[in-house]
Structure formats: C-alpha cells, structure tokens
Design an enzyme around this catalytic site. Structure first.
Site, mmCIF file in Angstrom:
data_model
loop_
_atom_site.group_PDB
_atom_site.id
_atom_site.type_symbol
_atom_site.label_atom_id
_atom_site.label_comp_id
_atom_site.label_asym_id
_atom_site.label_seq_id
_atom_site.Cartn_x
_atom_site.Cartn_y
_atom_site.Cartn_z
ATOM 1 N N SER A 173 0.787 -1.222 0.000
ATOM 2 C CA SER A 173 0.000 0.000 0.000
ATOM 3 C C SER A 173 0.828 1.285 0.000
ATOM 4 O O SER A 173 0.479 2.253 -0.669
ATOM 5 C CB SER A 173 -0.899 -0.048 1.227
ATOM 6 O OG SER A 173 -1.431 1.184 1.506
ATOM 7 N N HIS A 202 -5.038 -4.642 -2.256
ATOM 8 C CA HIS A 202 -4.864 -3.592 -3.267
ATOM 9 C C HIS A 202 -4.802 -4.141 -4.689
ATOM 10 O O HIS A 202 -4.602 -3.379 -5.636
ATOM 11 C CB HIS A 202 -3.600 -2.769 -2.963
ATOM 12 C CG HIS A 202 -3.730 -2.031 -1.675
ATOM 13 N ND1 HIS A 202 -4.328 -0.802 -1.577
ATOM 14 C CD2 HIS A 202 -3.403 -2.393 -0.410
ATOM 15 C CE1 HIS A 202 -4.352 -0.413 -0.320
ATOM 16 N NE2 HIS A 202 -3.786 -1.371 0.421
ATOM 17 N N LYS A 233 -11.976 -1.651 -1.265
ATOM 18 C CA LYS A 233 -11.114 -0.837 -2.132
ATOM 19 C C LYS A 233 -11.692 -0.890 -3.560
ATOM 20 O O LYS A 233 -12.700 -0.235 -3.810
ATOM 21 C CB LYS A 233 -9.677 -1.294 -2.012
ATOM 22 C CG LYS A 233 -9.216 -1.190 -0.533
ATOM 23 C CD LYS A 233 -7.762 -1.371 -0.327
ATOM 24 C CE LYS A 233 -7.384 -1.565 1.136
ATOM 25 N NZ LYS A 233 -7.638 -0.422 2.010
HETATM 26 C C1 PLP Z 1 -3.107 -4.494 2.705
HETATM 27 C C2 PLP Z 1 -4.366 -4.272 3.474
HETATM 28 N N1 PLP Z 1 -4.932 -5.314 4.118
HETATM 29 C C3 PLP Z 1 -6.062 -5.174 4.820
HETATM 30 C C4 PLP Z 1 -6.696 -3.952 4.917
HETATM 31 C C5 PLP Z 1 -7.930 -3.843 5.744
HETATM 32 O O1 PLP Z 1 -9.075 -3.872 4.958
HETATM 33 P P1 PLP Z 1 -10.413 -3.175 5.480
HETATM 34 O O2 PLP Z 1 -10.288 -1.724 5.179
HETATM 35 O O3 PLP Z 1 -11.504 -3.851 4.695
HETATM 36 O O4 PLP Z 1 -10.509 -3.461 6.946
HETATM 37 C C6 PLP Z 1 -6.138 -2.836 4.250
HETATM 38 C C7 PLP Z 1 -6.751 -1.506 4.231
HETATM 39 O O5 PLP Z 1 -7.305 -0.904 5.006
HETATM 40 C C8 PLP Z 1 -4.942 -3.002 3.538
HETATM 41 O O6 PLP Z 1 -4.353 -1.955 2.933
#
Ligand code: PLP
Length: 380
Positions: A173, A202, A233
């Site tokens: 990210s 992502h 996302k």
């Molecule tokens: C790599 C990654 N995994 C998991 C999450 C968590 O997902 P969520 O926003 O649905 O809780 C995110 C982002 O917030 C993320 O960037």
C-alpha cells in the site's frame, strides 16, 4: 477529560484527525471546500457506480439493512452465500468466507492458523492488520526484510515449528511495489507444515484478467493457501474475505474469533460486493482497468519528468519527497490547487522517505489526471 498520550502525539507532530468529506466521488467537498481527491482506494470508482447503488437498494428492501446476528446464529443470509461463491470464482478457489472487514479477515485467518507452537514469517512492510493478527496468534513472529526472499528463506530454514506460515501483501500500500510471489511461494512449496497467506487488498479487481489479483495473474492459485482480500477498495463496498479450499474455510468458521463473535456482514454490503465482482469480471471491468492505467501512466510520467522519484510499479504512486516538513509543504501546495493528497510521514514510512501517496482512480477524467500532474509540476 485529558489524555497525556494525545499531548505527546501533538508534541511529536503525530496527532491524527479525520477530514469530513461529502462523498466518495473524486471531486467532492473535503473540509468544507471542493477538492479533487487522489488518495482514496476506490480504484475503479465503483463506490459511486449506479449498478452498485441499485444492488444496495434492492438488497435493503429484500433482506433488511443488517444481518441481525452472527453468521453462526441467524445471520447467514442469501447475499453472503452468493457473494462467497462469486469470490471463489473470481479467485479460482474451492471456497471463500466473508468477514465484516479486511482487518477482521487477516486477524481471524492468521490467529486461526497458528498459535504458540508455530512460527510466522512476515514481510517488514505488511499491513497493520497482518501485524496485529501475528501478535494475537501467539506464534513466534519472524519479520523478514521487505520483499527479500533470501532473508525469508534463511529465517524459514533456521526455525523448527509445528506450522510455518509465510504472510505477505501482494501490492504494498505505501510503496506501490509487488511481492516477488513466485519466489516466496517456493519457500513453502513441498513443505507439509508450510502455509502461505497473501493479502490481495490492493490487487483484487485491479490486477490481472477479470481483476483476479496477482495470485491468479501469475498462475499461483495452487501455491497459495489463503488469499485475503477486502471489499472496501476496488470493489467499492465494505467487508473482507478469505478465499481458500473448503477445509480451510471450515477451520475459519470454527476458529476465527473475528468471524464467530461478530455480526455477519450486512446483506447490503454483501450484495454490493457481489455486484462489484460481476462488474470487475466483465467488459466494464476491463474498460475501467484501462482507464485507471491511462490515468496512472499520465501522472507517473509527468511527475517523474518534473524531478520526483515515484516508487513501485503498480497503480499506487508513492511520490517520494524526503523530509517530513517538505512533504507537508508539497501537500499544502497541492491543496492550493484543490488537489487533496495528504503527506505520509514517519512512523508510517521510514525517516527521509516522507511521501505523497497518490492513488488515481478510473473515475478521474483525463483532465483530472492532468490537473494532478500540473499541481506537482508547480509544487516542485
Ligand atoms: C493491505 C491491506 N490489508 C487489509 C486492509 C484492511 O481492509 P479493510 O479496510 O476492509 O478493513 C487494508 C486496508 O485498510 C490493507 O491496505
């Protein structure tokens, strides 16, 4: 009420606040002023897509607005089952299990799979939800250098444990780079006690034919035991999932506390995510991915030409500025052009690599992309 920890945060310049925005549209009011937002993860613009809004309204009418109970009680509704079979098709796995967020999916999956008898090998730049899942599991955690398979291999060989779980994001990210997944998969390949969990938060919807993600795109479905993703996302909804074989899904249904002790995902979010999977797999998904690519290429090219270093090779554009104060100055200069993309500073990223994380979406027009590029050109 006073909290010394908040004062300490303020003193260190680490105090966080939310910015009130009006909608998920790329052009919207943020903090009372109209701005061009280029820091969201709504990569395909689906969060404001009419097909998804229609699916939301229909699901609310048909199934209600909340699941009303945990999936193991009376909250296992038709939209959950339909969503899970769509996700399994998208990820080409036997099964999938929906969670109330991607965070809950990572925490639940990791802590179900490993405990005090086990070892986890985690990339240094993995997402906080992976880090928290590792901590909660009680397993021995071995952090390997970012995307460094030699470092992973060395640690993996040295450790003796009941189970050894390797965990990595695919698209990272904050750095916008992609894990060397073929090589990572070789580390666990052939080890009956080895497991590989990857986080495609992502990549899902964005990478590969039909938006299958990095795993499917590189033909690694068999080598990866658990594919975690989020609906929040590119899929424009809310919630998370784990795609896996049927037995692993059974394990999570029984052991993942973030699944067992949490109300089922709302039927509205489930129906919206399912509609999104249909969109990303179809012709419109292809068109949106092309649009996204064009925007990303335009901004990357012009920002690099203006003299900035842009990390990674994905749709995420981390424009590296250097010192934290300079990154804030660039963010302020962008803001002066109505472009909203806050500075990302330590401790989120290493010292000296403060950056603006630009994420263009398919909902940005070509003119929007040009405006972002111009704002950087002038800020330099
Ligand atoms: C790599 C990654 N995994 C998991 C999450 C968590 O997902 P969520 O926003 O649905 O809780 C995110 C982002 O917030 C993320 O960037």
């Amino acid at each position: 009420m006073t909290y010394p920890e908040l004062e300490r945060r303020r003193e260190r310049g680490l105090y966080r606040e939310t910015y009130p925005a009006r909608s998920a549209d790329p052009t919207t009011e943020v903090d009372g002023e109209e701005r061009l937002v280029c820091c969201s993860n709504n990569y395909l613009g689906l969060a404001t897509h009419p097909r998804l809004a229609e699916a939301a309204a229909k699901a609310a009418e048909e199934y209600g607005t909340g699941a009303g109970a945990s999936r193991l009680v009376s909250g296992d509704l038709e939209p959950h089952r339909e969503l899970e079979s769509s996700l399994a098709e998208l990820k080409r796995t036997e099964a999938a299990l929906a969670f109330s967020s991607g965070y809950a999916a990572n925490v639940g999956a990791i802590s179900s799979l490993v405990d005090e008898r086990d070892a986890v090998f985690s990339d240094a730049l993995n997402h906080a939800s992976i880090v928290d899942g590792c901590r909660l599991s009680g397993a021995d955690v071995h952090v390997y250098s970012h995307c460094d398979v030699d470092s992973l291999q060395e640690k993996y060989r040295e450790v003796d444990a009941r189970r050894k779980l390797v965990v990595t994001d695919t698209v990272f990210s904050m750095d916008g780079d992609v894990a060397p997944l073929e090589e990572v998969a070789e580390v666990t390949a052939g080890d009956p006690d080895g497991y590989l969990l990857v986080d495609e938060a992502h990549a899902t919807g964005v990478v590969g034919a039909e938006g299958t993600g990095v795993v499917g795109d590189r033909g690694l479905t068999e080598a990866v035991d658990l594919q975690v993703g989020t609906h929040s996302k590119a899929l424009g909804s809310q919630g998370g999932f784990v795609a896996s074989d049927e037995m692993t899904r059974n394990l999570l249904v029984n052991e993942a506390r973030s699944f067992v002790y949490s109300t089922g995902l709302s039927p509205v979010d489930a129906a919206v995510a399912r509609e999104a999977v249909d969109v990303v797999r179809g012709g419109e998904g292809e068109r949106l991915r092309r649009r996204l690519r064009e925007n990303v290429e335009l901004v990357r090219g012009r920002v690099e030409d203006a003299g900035y270093r842009v990390y990674g090779d994905s749709h995420i554009l981390p424009v590296v500025v250097g010192a934290a104060e300079e990154a804030v100055e660039v963010a302020d200069a962008l803001d002066g052009h109505g472009v909203f993309a806050p500075a990302i500073r330590p401790p989120t990223v290493p010292e000296g690599t403060s950056r603006i994380r630009v994420s263009m979406t398919a909902a940005h027009s070509r003119e929007d992309a040009e405006r972002v590029a111009e704002a950087f050109e002038e800020a330099v």
